[in-house]
Each structure stands twice: as C-alpha cells, then as structure tokens.
Write a protein that holds these residues in place. Structure first.
Motif: not given
Length: 197
Positions: A80-85, A89-93, A173-177
């Motif tokens: 997450d390029v925007c870095g709100m989190n 990270r690697t997560v389960k689908a 991903v680069t995005r707004t929220f």
C-alpha cells in the motif's frame, strides 16, 4: 553539414521536439498504434491475465465473494503505497475477500469503472489498472454507522498474476480513501491501543 549544425543550434528546442515526436511516432507504430508504456501485442497469456483482473473488479461490482476469491492465490502480498496501514503485508486470500465485503456492505451501491486498463505490461506478469469508484456510505459495516454521504475515490493498481494458474499473487496500490475506510482504520488503532493498555 554546417547548415545542419546551424539549424540544430538556432532551432534546438524545435529540433528536440521534432526528434521526440519522431520517436513517439515510431513507438506508436511498434506498439500497434498505442502510445503508452505498457502496450504490447496481446498474447493469449496476457489476455488471460487481464481477464483475471477484470473478473476481480467484476466480482466487486456484483458483490460476489466467490468470484473475488477465485482471482487470488491462497495468499497475496499487498504493498500500500499510501501507507494508511502497514506498507507491505502478506494476507490470506479469504481475509482480502472478507475486507472487501465489509467495504461493500458500507457502500452497497459501489460501482468500479476504469480510466485505463486492465492491461498487461510488455514481457511482464504485471497487469495495470487505473480505476475509480463511486457510491454512498449508506450501510452499517464493522459497527460503523452510515453517514449517507457520497464517496468518490480512485487509484492505480499493479497486479502480479501467475500466468500458469491465472491468479493474483501480489499487488501494489496507490489510491485515495473513503470516509468509511478512514473511520475503520481509526477504530482498529483505538482497539489496538486499548488492548495494549
């Protein structure tokens, strides 16, 4: 030859522009008339990888968790390029699907459309999409009451697709929220702070 040197020195800005235009025209011809960095003659594999990404967004529009799940490997790595989190990270689908459905419960009229793509990069497993979402925060989700305010967000995502299994393994991903996402993250941070205390 001296006249050419004079032309280059006197009209250097125009000469540079003309050179760039010729280069661009050559690129458009070699890319089948499309002047962008990711254009290439579509191969069967590239089309299938693009279809995987389209199916993911179709699953979002149709609010279909099974369709969304079918697009991913057992796990996926998110950057997450925007870095709100956490930035990566690697997560389960299934966790990805559950979070997506939380979002869709908050925005039941959400619709995703494209500014660009999805399109597979030249000699690449990355599929790029520039997308935008519209809708309304009209549903309660994760204990957050709706505000009934409209939302309009957009982003650019690169999906790494396995060409043998046609599933997404990584995405950047680069995005707004949306306001709901911001409130959800605040809720998570508050809960974590409470647990730490």
């Amino acid at each position: 030859l001296s006249n050419m040197k004079t032309f280059r020195s006197v009209y250097r800005p125009s000469y540079v522009c003309m050179t760039l235009l010729i280069s661009l025209a050559t690129t458009m011809v070699t890319c089948g008339g499309r002047a962008d960095a990711f254009s290439a003659v579509p191969t069967k594999s590239a089309i299938q990888m693009e279809d995987t990404v389209r199916r993911y967004f179709q699953g979002v529009n149709e609010k279909d968790p099974d369709m969304i799940r079918s697009c991913f490997a057992e796990e996926a790595t998110i950057r997450d390029v925007c870095g709100m989190n956490d930035s990566q990270r690697t997560v389960k689908a299934q966790d990805l699907v559950d979070r997506c459905m939380d979002f869709l419960r908050a925005h039941p009229d959400c619709v995703v459309k494209f500014h660009y793509g999805p399109e597979c990069g030249r000699d690449s497993r990355w599929v790029v999409a520039h997308w935008y979402e519209t809708g309304t925060w009209s549903g309660e989700s994760c204990g957050l009451a709706p505000t009934n305010q409209p939302m309009a967000v957009e982003g650019q995502t690169r999906f790494l697709v396995n060409p043998e299994t046609n599933v997404i393994t990584d995405f950047v991903v680069t995005r707004t929220f949306t306001d709901w996402e911001k409130a959800f993250l605040d809720q998570q941070h508050d809960n974590k702070a409470s647990d730490d205390n």
